[in-house]
Design a protein around this motif. Structure first.
Motif, PDB file in Angstrom:
ATOM      1  N   ASP A   1       7.752  -3.596  -0.931  1.00  0.00           N
ATOM      2  CA  ASP A   1       7.059  -4.022   0.286  1.00  0.00           C
ATOM      3  C   ASP A   1       6.388  -2.868   1.036  1.00  0.00           C
ATOM      4  OD1 ASP A   1       9.490  -2.959   1.075  1.00  0.00           O
ATOM      5  OD2 ASP A   1       9.820  -4.415   2.680  1.00  0.00           O
ATOM      6  N   LEU A   2       6.496  -1.643   0.518  1.00  0.00           N
ATOM      7  CA  LEU A   2       5.760  -0.517   1.104  1.00  0.00           C
ATOM      8  C   LEU A   2       4.452  -0.359   0.342  1.00  0.00           C
ATOM      9  CD1 LEU A   2       8.441   2.206   1.875  1.00  0.00           C
ATOM     10  CD2 LEU A   2       7.283   0.650   3.436  1.00  0.00           C
ATOM     11  N   LYS A   3       3.431  -1.003   0.847  1.00  0.00           N
ATOM     12  CA  LYS A   3       2.129  -0.998   0.180  1.00  0.00           C
ATOM     13  C   LYS A   3       1.052  -0.625   1.180  1.00  0.00           C
ATOM     14  CE  LYS A   3       3.349  -4.599  -3.115  1.00  0.00           C
ATOM     15  NZ  LYS A   3       2.976  -5.881  -3.677  1.00  0.00           N
ATOM     16  N   LEU A   4       0.122   0.170   0.708  1.00  0.00           N
ATOM     17  CA  LEU A   4      -1.035   0.516   1.524  1.00  0.00           C
ATOM     18  C   LEU A   4      -2.169   0.855   0.571  1.00  0.00           C
ATOM     19  CD1 LEU A   4      -2.258   1.004   4.310  1.00  0.00           C
ATOM     20  CD2 LEU A   4      -1.385   3.357   4.208  1.00  0.00           C
ATOM     21  N   SER A   5      -3.107  -0.077   0.434  1.00  0.00           N
ATOM     22  CA  SER A   5      -4.273   0.110  -0.432  1.00  0.00           C
ATOM     23  C   SER A   5      -5.504   0.025   0.457  1.00  0.00           C
ATOM     24  CB  SER A   5      -4.311  -0.968  -1.524  1.00  0.00           C
ATOM     25  OG  SER A   5      -3.163  -0.885  -2.341  1.00  0.00           O
ATOM     26  N   ILE A   6      -6.193   1.145   0.600  1.00  0.00           N
ATOM     27  CA  ILE A   6      -7.288   1.266   1.562  1.00  0.00           C
ATOM     28  C   ILE A   6      -8.623   1.353   0.833  1.00  0.00           C
ATOM     29  CG2 ILE A   6      -8.234   2.667   3.435  1.00  0.00           C
ATOM     30  CD1 ILE A   6      -5.326   3.885   3.623  1.00  0.00           C
ATOM     31  N   PRO A   7      -9.526   0.405   1.046  1.00  0.00           N
ATOM     32  CA  PRO A   7     -10.876   0.562   0.503  1.00  0.00           C
ATOM     33  C   PRO A   7     -11.527   1.786   1.155  1.00  0.00           C
ATOM     34  CG  PRO A   7     -10.492  -1.709   1.210  1.00  0.00           C
ATOM     35  CD  PRO A   7      -9.352  -0.874   1.736  1.00  0.00           C
ATOM     36  N   SER A   8     -11.930   2.753   0.337  1.00  0.00           N
ATOM     37  CA  SER A   8     -12.426   4.018   0.899  1.00  0.00           C
ATOM     38  C   SER A   8     -13.652   3.835   1.779  1.00  0.00           C
ATOM     39  CB  SER A   8     -12.700   5.031  -0.210  1.00  0.00           C
ATOM     40  OG  SER A   8     -13.637   4.536  -1.122  1.00  0.00           O
ATOM     41  N   LYS A   9     -14.426   2.782   1.542  1.00  0.00           N
ATOM     42  CA  LYS A   9     -15.607   2.560   2.378  1.00  0.00           C
ATOM     43  C   LYS A   9     -15.225   2.284   3.832  1.00  0.00           C
ATOM     44  CE  LYS A   9     -15.881  -2.282   1.063  1.00  0.00           C
ATOM     45  NZ  LYS A   9     -16.580  -3.255   0.261  1.00  0.00           N
TER      46      LYS A   9
ATOM     47  N   ALA B   1      -9.266   3.744  -2.840  1.00  0.00           N
ATOM     48  CA  ALA B   1     -10.198   3.733  -3.964  1.00  0.00           C
ATOM     49  C   ALA B   1     -11.469   3.004  -3.544  1.00  0.00           C
ATOM     50  CB  ALA B   1      -9.582   3.054  -5.184  1.00  0.00           C
ATOM     51  N   LEU B   2     -12.514   3.216  -4.323  1.00  0.00           N
ATOM     52  CA  LEU B   2     -13.747   2.477  -4.105  1.00  0.00           C
ATOM     53  C   LEU B   2     -13.483   0.999  -4.348  1.00  0.00           C
ATOM     54  CD1 LEU B   2     -16.228   4.840  -5.973  1.00  0.00           C
ATOM     55  CD2 LEU B   2     -15.968   4.566  -3.488  1.00  0.00           C
ATOM     56  N   GLY B   3     -14.357   0.178  -3.862  1.00  0.00           N
ATOM     57  CA  GLY B   3     -14.196  -1.255  -4.072  1.00  0.00           C
ATOM     58  C   GLY B   3     -13.487  -1.893  -2.901  1.00  0.00           C
ATOM     59  N   GLY B   4     -13.487  -3.196  -2.921  1.00  0.00           N
ATOM     60  CA  GLY B   4     -12.961  -3.961  -1.805  1.00  0.00           C
ATOM     61  C   GLY B   4     -11.461  -4.044  -1.713  1.00  0.00           C
ATOM     62  N   TYR B   5     -10.758  -3.619  -2.749  1.00  0.00           N
ATOM     63  CA  TYR B   5      -9.309  -3.794  -2.756  1.00  0.00           C
ATOM     64  C   TYR B   5      -8.536  -2.485  -2.615  1.00  0.00           C
ATOM     65  CZ  TYR B   5     -10.832  -8.352  -4.247  1.00  0.00           C
ATOM     66  OH  TYR B   5     -11.472  -9.559  -4.313  1.00  0.00           O
ATOM     67  N   GLY B   6      -9.213  -1.361  -2.588  1.00  0.00           N
ATOM     68  CA  GLY B   6      -8.586  -0.090  -2.288  1.00  0.00           C
ATOM     69  C   GLY B   6      -7.627   0.436  -3.330  1.00  0.00           C
ATOM     70  N   GLY B   7      -7.754  -0.030  -4.572  1.00  0.00           N
ATOM     71  CA  GLY B   7      -6.900   0.494  -5.641  1.00  0.00           C
ATOM     72  C   GLY B   7      -5.676  -0.343  -5.950  1.00  0.00           C
ATOM     73  N   VAL B   8      -5.673  -1.597  -5.539  1.00  0.00           N
ATOM     74  CA  VAL B   8      -4.506  -2.466  -5.724  1.00  0.00           C
ATOM     75  C   VAL B   8      -4.047  -2.501  -7.179  1.00  0.00           C
ATOM     76  CG1 VAL B   8      -3.719  -4.875  -5.625  1.00  0.00           C
ATOM     77  CG2 VAL B   8      -4.944  -3.890  -3.698  1.00  0.00           C
ATOM     78  N   TRP B   9      -4.976  -2.591  -8.122  1.00  0.00           N
ATOM     79  CA  TRP B   9      -4.574  -2.670  -9.538  1.00  0.00           C
ATOM     80  C   TRP B   9      -3.807  -1.411  -9.944  1.00  0.00           C
ATOM     81  CZ3 TRP B   9      -9.880  -4.460 -11.861  1.00  0.00           C
ATOM     82  CH2 TRP B   9     -10.068  -5.815 -11.588  1.00  0.00           C
ATOM     83  N   ALA B  10      -4.335  -0.261  -9.605  1.00  0.00           N
ATOM     84  CA  ALA B  10      -3.661   0.996  -9.962  1.00  0.00           C
ATOM     85  C   ALA B  10      -2.318   1.105  -9.249  1.00  0.00           C
ATOM     86  CB  ALA B  10      -4.540   2.193  -9.606  1.00  0.00           C
ATOM     87  N   HIS B  11      -2.261   0.690  -8.008  1.00  0.00           N
ATOM     88  CA  HIS B  11      -1.013   0.770  -7.253  1.00  0.00           C
ATOM     89  C   HIS B  11       0.040  -0.151  -7.860  1.00  0.00           C
ATOM     90  CE1 HIS B  11      -3.767   2.078  -3.710  1.00  0.00           C
ATOM     91  NE2 HIS B  11      -3.670   2.993  -4.662  1.00  0.00           N
ATOM     92  N   ASP B  12      -0.379  -1.356  -8.239  1.00  0.00           N
ATOM     93  CA  ASP B  12       0.565  -2.282  -8.886  1.00  0.00           C
ATOM     94  C   ASP B  12       1.046  -1.729 -10.226  1.00  0.00           C
ATOM     95  OD1 ASP B  12       0.378  -4.062  -6.764  1.00  0.00           O
ATOM     96  OD2 ASP B  12      -0.996  -5.440  -7.798  1.00  0.00           O
ATOM     97  N   GLU B  13       0.134  -1.180 -11.015  1.00  0.00           N
ATOM     98  CA  GLU B  13       0.511  -0.610 -12.315  1.00  0.00           C
ATOM     99  C   GLU B  13       1.415   0.615 -12.144  1.00  0.00           C
ATOM    100  OE1 GLU B  13      -0.078  -1.606 -15.587  1.00  0.00           O
ATOM    101  OE2 GLU B  13      -0.711  -3.453 -14.591  1.00  0.00           O
ATOM    102  N   THR B  14       1.159   1.403 -11.114  1.00  0.00           N
ATOM    103  CA  THR B  14       1.994   2.577 -10.846  1.00  0.00           C
ATOM    104  C   THR B  14       3.400   2.146 -10.461  1.00  0.00           C
ATOM    105  OG1 THR B  14       0.056   3.846 -10.168  1.00  0.00           O
ATOM    106  CG2 THR B  14       2.196   4.684  -9.461  1.00  0.00           C
ATOM    107  N   ARG B  15       3.506   1.135  -9.602  1.00  0.00           N
ATOM    108  CA  ARG B  15       4.823   0.611  -9.232  1.00  0.00           C
ATOM    109  C   ARG B  15       5.545   0.075 -10.466  1.00  0.00           C
ATOM    110  NH1 ARG B  15       2.278  -0.321  -4.267  1.00  0.00           N
ATOM    111  NH2 ARG B  15       1.222  -2.190  -4.958  1.00  0.00           N
ATOM    112  N   LYS B  16       4.813  -0.627 -11.325  1.00  0.00           N
ATOM    113  CA  LYS B  16       5.419  -1.170 -12.549  1.00  0.00           C
ATOM    114  C   LYS B  16       5.941  -0.045 -13.435  1.00  0.00           C
ATOM    115  CE  LYS B  16       3.697  -3.009 -16.730  1.00  0.00           C
ATOM    116  NZ  LYS B  16       2.552  -3.592 -17.385  1.00  0.00           N
ATOM    117  N   SER B  17       5.122   0.972 -13.674  1.00  0.00           N
ATOM    118  CA  SER B  17       5.536   2.085 -14.542  1.00  0.00           C
ATOM    119  C   SER B  17       6.735   2.823 -13.968  1.00  0.00           C
ATOM    120  CB  SER B  17       4.376   3.063 -14.771  1.00  0.00           C
ATOM    121  OG  SER B  17       3.414   2.486 -15.604  1.00  0.00           O
ATOM    122  N   PHE B  18       6.707   3.114 -12.675  1.00  0.00           N
ATOM    123  CA  PHE B  18       7.841   3.791 -12.067  1.00  0.00           C
ATOM    124  C   PHE B  18       9.094   2.913 -12.113  1.00  0.00           C
ATOM    125  CE2 PHE B  18       5.298   7.163  -9.893  1.00  0.00           C
ATOM    126  CZ  PHE B  18       6.110   8.229 -10.244  1.00  0.00           C
ATOM    127  N   GLY B  19       8.923   1.612 -11.915  1.00  0.00           N
ATOM    128  CA  GLY B  19      10.066   0.707 -11.960  1.00  0.00           C
ATOM    129  C   GLY B  19      10.760   0.717 -13.311  1.00  0.00           C
TER     130      GLY B  19
END
Length: 186
Positions: A149-157, A122-140
């Motif tokens: 522990d399988l995480k990969l959040s890539i700042p698109s820049k 995702a755009l921004g410096g954190y690569g979508g960490v908030w969305a990834h955390d919320e997605t993990r929470k919802s799926f959980g």
């Protein structure tokens, strides 16, 4: 075990939280498919945009065909890889809708107890960490076994406009996530 009955092949359902054809997250999903080790098949479910909004009133035996197709794809998968951007600091609507459909019937959804990993860019410096955390929470909550522990959040820049496969570190990280996710299939 949700592996293919005819072989030791591990099937992984891939859900992409962006509907845009040229999405970098779609490119990441394509890279994951290409990076699959021998014995592992990743299948992207391309129909999230066709799912009706979740409504318990229409979740009947005659549920819409795209929902049936999603649930069938999840049922034969041994695991799921979710590749998603971050929209306004959270989960894209199409992905949240898919989670809701996959959570039913409550307590016995098609991904119940199956391993799930969430990655994306995702755009921004954190690569979508908030969305990834919320997605993990919802799926959980929805029933799958989220591999925290399988995480990969890539700042698109950091991709500098290139396809993710052109960045060796990203390609290696995606390959590692796919391998570790497949190893979680029992």
């Amino acid at each position: 075990m949700a592996q293919n009955q005819d072989s030791a092949e591990i099937n992984v359902l891939v859900l992409v939280g962006s509907l845009r054809a040229a999405s970098i997250n779609r490119q990441l999903a394509d890279l994951a498919v290409e990076s699959a080790p021998d014995g592992v098949t990743l299948q992207i479910f391309d129909r999230l945009g066709e799912l009706p909004h979740y409504n318990e009133d229409i979740d009947t035996e005659d549920v819409a065909e795209p929902v049936q197709a999603l649930r069938a794809a999840a049922a034969v998968a041994g695991a799921a890889l979710v590749v998603t951007p971050e929209y306004n600091g959270s989960i894209p609507g199409v992905l949240k809708n898919a989670i809701d459909w996959l959570s039913r019937p409550w307590g016995n959804g098609a991904l119940k107890d199956k391993p799930v990993a969430v990655i994306g860019t995702a755009l921004g410096g954190y690569g979508g960490v908030w969305a990834h955390d919320e997605t993990r929470k919802s799926f959980g909550i929805a029933g799958p076994r989220v591999i925290e522990d399988l995480k990969l959040s890539i700042p698109s820049k950091t991709l500098d406009g290139k396809h993710p496969r052109e960045t060796a570190e990203v390609a290696a990280n995606v390959r590692e996530v796919v391998e570790k996710l497949a190893a979680e299939v029992s």
